[in-house]
Design an enzyme around this catalytic site. Structure first.
Site, PDB file in Angstrom:
ATOM      1  N   CYS A  23       1.738   1.822  21.241  1.00  0.00           N
ATOM      2  CA  CYS A  23       3.102   1.951  21.766  1.00  0.00           C
ATOM      3  C   CYS A  23       3.068   2.222  23.268  1.00  0.00           C
ATOM      4  O   CYS A  23       2.283   3.053  23.736  1.00  0.00           O
ATOM      5  CB  CYS A  23       3.829   3.082  21.050  1.00  0.00           C
ATOM      6  SG  CYS A  23       5.554   3.266  21.567  1.00  0.00           S
ATOM      7  N   CYS A  83       5.570   9.528  24.811  1.00  0.00           N
ATOM      8  CA  CYS A  83       5.970  10.725  24.058  1.00  0.00           C
ATOM      9  C   CYS A  83       4.761  11.656  23.937  1.00  0.00           C
ATOM     10  O   CYS A  83       3.725  11.278  23.376  1.00  0.00           O
ATOM     11  CB  CYS A  83       6.489  10.344  22.681  1.00  0.00           C
ATOM     12  SG  CYS A  83       7.814   9.106  22.711  1.00  0.00           S
ATOM     13  N   CYS A 132       2.845  12.214  20.528  1.00  0.00           N
ATOM     14  CA  CYS A 132       2.609  11.094  19.623  1.00  0.00           C
ATOM     15  C   CYS A 132       1.203  10.501  19.720  1.00  0.00           C
ATOM     16  O   CYS A 132       0.799  10.037  20.794  1.00  0.00           O
ATOM     17  CB  CYS A 132       3.643  10.004  19.868  1.00  0.00           C
ATOM     18  SG  CYS A 132       3.500   8.659  18.656  1.00  0.00           S
ATOM     19  N   CYS A 165      10.996   4.695   3.897  1.00  0.00           N
ATOM     20  CA  CYS A 165      11.196   4.488   5.330  1.00  0.00           C
ATOM     21  C   CYS A 165      10.015   3.738   5.923  1.00  0.00           C
ATOM     22  O   CYS A 165       8.855   4.081   5.655  1.00  0.00           O
ATOM     23  CB  CYS A 165      11.377   5.837   6.031  1.00  0.00           C
ATOM     24  SG  CYS A 165      11.854   5.668   7.768  1.00  0.00           S
ATOM     25  N   CYS A 167      15.059   2.813   4.728  1.00  0.00           N
ATOM     26  CA  CYS A 167      15.252   3.374   6.067  1.00  0.00           C
ATOM     27  C   CYS A 167      14.229   2.734   6.998  1.00  0.00           C
ATOM     28  O   CYS A 167      13.136   2.372   6.570  1.00  0.00           O
ATOM     29  CB  CYS A 167      15.060   4.892   6.034  1.00  0.00           C
ATOM     30  SG  CYS A 167      15.235   5.709   7.643  1.00  0.00           S
ATOM     31  N   CYS A 175      20.130   8.855  10.577  1.00  0.00           N
ATOM     32  CA  CYS A 175      19.116   9.881  10.363  1.00  0.00           C
ATOM     33  C   CYS A 175      18.591  10.289  11.735  1.00  0.00           C
ATOM     34  O   CYS A 175      17.978   9.473  12.434  1.00  0.00           O
ATOM     35  CB  CYS A 175      17.992   9.333   9.489  1.00  0.00           C
ATOM     36  SG  CYS A 175      16.613  10.477   9.238  1.00  0.00           S
ATOM     37  N   ARG A 182      16.211  17.632   6.225  1.00  0.00           N
ATOM     38  CA  ARG A 182      14.874  17.316   5.709  1.00  0.00           C
ATOM     39  C   ARG A 182      13.805  18.215   6.313  1.00  0.00           C
ATOM     40  O   ARG A 182      13.665  18.302   7.529  1.00  0.00           O
ATOM     41  CB  ARG A 182      14.520  15.850   5.990  1.00  0.00           C
ATOM     42  CG  ARG A 182      13.163  15.444   5.392  1.00  0.00           C
ATOM     43  CD  ARG A 182      12.897  13.952   5.525  1.00  0.00           C
ATOM     44  NE  ARG A 182      13.935  13.216   4.843  1.00  0.00           N
ATOM     45  CZ  ARG A 182      14.655  12.241   5.406  1.00  0.00           C
ATOM     46  NH1 ARG A 182      14.444  11.899   6.653  1.00  0.00           N
ATOM     47  NH2 ARG A 182      15.574  11.622   4.713  1.00  0.00           N
TER      48      ARG A 182
END
Length: 331
Positions: free
Chosen positions: A52, A56, A59, A96, A128, A188, A260
């Site tokens: 990616c 972040c 991550c 998901c 999801c 979400c 969650r």
């Protein structure tokens, strides 16, 4: 009555109550608005891992960090469908699919994801996706394919955001949520604690979520899982008391939302998880991994459910009879 006009001071006052009083208040709200003892079981699969371009700080899938995560291109449809079937057979009702993209591009890979969404929907699971930023047109295409929910976390407060991510803005996050809502897809969105933020940042993030035009249908509360090679690798473990404050405050602010208990659960004994359920959490991810980080498996969660007397929430519980996504499943 559901409120979207909470003030920052009101949220702060709720959050900073003595923790036992806060949990008691949240438990009362939970009992009034939710089926107590009912917990949604979700499974998260990384359908495209690593590489990616974002930065972040938490991550392991960011290309710029050396975390040892093995990158792989978009999984084949049959691999994803088999994983979804295993999840359903193990008791999950929401599946998901996550892709390590900065944003969705209108290309062959997106067409393949749309096909995956349709096939998983046909299994009778709530589908999801978390694919990064999406525009209005892409949100519409996902909806037409049968997508039930879209995850796009705020991560932290607007004030702390630039300390964690510089490759996109907070407004980019909010715009994606608006596009999801406009398309009629369930929203979400939650955040991560343990990123070096203050209590004020946590309060501000909850305030942002609770004052959106409509509350997210699902709010994941994640505890950072520090990963070697990322800038946040040395962050201390988040305590259960911090998780309780977040979950209980979210429950009070957003009574009908599914809250969650997400990342970080692997490090929590059943006693700590039980406190979180008492405070208003009513959803978990189950399965060996959350994208790339360890997570309790189905057998461990079944034992916990049996011990605590919890029952899995049924799929499409909040969808009116006759709605397109439900009628397709029942066809």
């Amino acid at each position: 009555m559901l409120r979207t006009d909470w003030t920052l001071d009101e949220v702060k006052a709720i959050y900073h109550q003595p923790v036992l009083e806060l949990v008691a208040q949240a438990a009362a709200v939970h009992r009034e608005h939710q089926a107590t003892g009912e917990v949604q079981v979700c499974t998260l699969l990384s359908v495209k891992t690593g590489g990616c371009p974002e930065d972040c700080a938490y991550c392991p899938q960011a290309a710029r960090y050396h975390t040892g995560v093995e990158t792989h291109a978009l999984l084949k449809d049959e691999v994803v469908l088999a994983a979804a079937q295993r999840a359903k057979d193990s008791g999950s009702t929401r599946f998901c699919m996550g892709a390590a993209w900065r944003e969705v591009r209108d290309n062959r890979d997106f067409d393949r994801v749309l096909n995956m969404v349709t096939q998983v929907n046909d299994l009778g699971l709530e589908v999801c996706c978390t694919l990064g930023m999406i525009n209005e047109y892409q949100a519409e295409r996902l909806k037409q394919a049968g997508l039930y929910a879209y995850n796009h976390n705020l991560d932290t407060s607007a004030e702390h955001y630039s300390e964690i991510i510089t490759t996109r803005t907070y407004d980019d996050r909010l715009n994606t949520l608006a596009n999801v809502r406009q398309a009629g897809i369930s929203v979400c969105s939650g955040g991560i604690i343990g990123l070096g933020e203050t209590d004020q940042d946590r309060v501000a993030m909850l305030h942002t979520l609770a004052t959106l035009p409509a509350h997210p249908e699902s709010v994941p509360v994640n505890a950072l899982v520090p990963v070697k090679g990322t800038p946040l690798a040395e962050q201390p473990r988040v305590s259960v008391w911090e998780m309780l404050r977040m979950i209980a405050t979210a429950r009070i602010l957003m009574p009908k939302t599914i809250v969650r208990l997400s990342a970080g659960r692997q490090e929590m004994p059943v006693t700590e998880q039980a406190l979180c359920f008492l405070a208003g959490a009513n959803s978990i991810f189950s399965g060996e991994k959350l994208l790339t980080t360890p997570n309790p498996d189905f057998d461990a969660d079944k034992q916990m459910f049996d011990l605590l007397g919890l029952t899995p929430r049924k799929a499409f519980k909040d969808v009116p009879q006759g709605a397109a996504v439900l009628s397709k499943v029942e066809a």
